[in-house]
Design an enzyme around this catalytic site. Sequence first.
Site, PDB file in Angstrom:
ATOM      1  N   ARG A  72       0.829  -1.207   0.000  1.00 20.45           N
ATOM      2  CA  ARG A  72       0.000   0.000   0.000  1.00 20.45           C
ATOM      3  C   ARG A  72       0.870   1.266   0.000  1.00 20.45           C
ATOM      4  NH1 ARG A  72      -2.728  -3.263  -1.546  1.00 20.45           N
ATOM      5  NH2 ARG A  72      -4.672  -4.122  -0.707  1.00 20.45           N
ATOM      6  N   LYS A 131      -6.197   1.045   1.044  1.00 17.45           N
ATOM      7  CA  LYS A 131      -7.258   0.103   0.739  1.00 17.45           C
ATOM      8  C   LYS A 131      -7.105  -1.184   1.540  1.00 17.45           C
ATOM      9  CE  LYS A 131      -9.393  -2.346  -3.147  1.00 17.45           C
ATOM     10  NZ  LYS A 131      -9.311  -2.631  -4.606  1.00 17.45           N
TER      11      LYS A 131
END
Length: 367
Positions: free
Chosen positions: A321, A356
């Site tokens: 991420r 996310k």
Amino acid sequence: MAAKDSNQGLNKYGNLDLDLFKKHEIESLIQEQNKRFQVICSSKNDAIITSDESKRILFWNKGAEYIFGFTSDEAIGQPITLIIPHELHHSHNEGMERMNQGKEPRVLGKVLELKAVKKGGEEFPIELTLGSWDNDGKRYYSGIIRDITEKKKAELIILNEKKKSEELLLNILPKQVAEELKSKGKATTKRYGNVSILFTDFKDFTVMASSISQIKLVKELNEIFSHFDDILESLQIEKIKTIGDAYFAACGLPEKNTDHAHRCIEAAKHMFRYLEVRNRKNKLQWKMRAGIHSGPVVAGVISKKKFAYDLFGDTVNIASRMESNGEVGKINISETTYELIREKYNCIPRGQIHAKGIGNLNMYFLE
């Protein structure tokens, strides 16, 4: 009385016949042994050479002629050094003198691998078994010699193939893991308390892939990732795998170190510099992002066919991420990694950014 004398004669002749029988039996055994000796001596597989304490050749069989190239007429009477490499003459003479003096032999009865010399001067590998015996106050030596040139060639081929297999295994697995797998047949799954994970990816890769041939795309990626491999090797960082255009690496395993975060940052910086130079020379522009996160992971070898060394845990997901929430040309790091490198590098806080599947995370750009 005549009958008695006749019986005595029969007994006497009977005893004589028994003595003759024993004599014939001994002679037959000697003949059989001689035949066996002749068969052995006529073999081309092994050279049988006999010398005396004067170090001169007394016996030279067909095998010796075949292996060394000298006829028996050429060899008999010559010093045994005729077939010994010059650099071994001194040690050979010392050993012979030691045995002639009745000292404990070091080589008798053992199979030795040595070098010998053919008639043309060619050196070649041999196996030698040496024996000795005494007769009429003299000592004799006999050697059975086998040319092992082909054996050595086969061993070298096997050794080279083994080396290739080991190199291939090291291209798939870290050295420590590969050694454990070879010795035990399996690799232990391990937990590492603090490592750093580096992810890189290319922006607009899908668009780029559709604009050039697949062969050219693979060629470009191979060149770039091969250079990345060299960078990682120089910094002792472990490449884990590539996933399409993504590059996944880790530092601090399987060998632990305390500067794993610094090394990952330096690797990313080297990668950006390489792409900058490459992009100046090529029409095709590669725009990369890099993300780093530090923390605990579990590492292990997956499957029993087509081995894969992989890492598991939130640390891997967060590092991914970091990369996907970064920007082209920049190194995006997590707060955990920032705490490890803040004394050495200047960073720009980005605040909390939503990752996310994870949630909001503090992120930093390396200046």
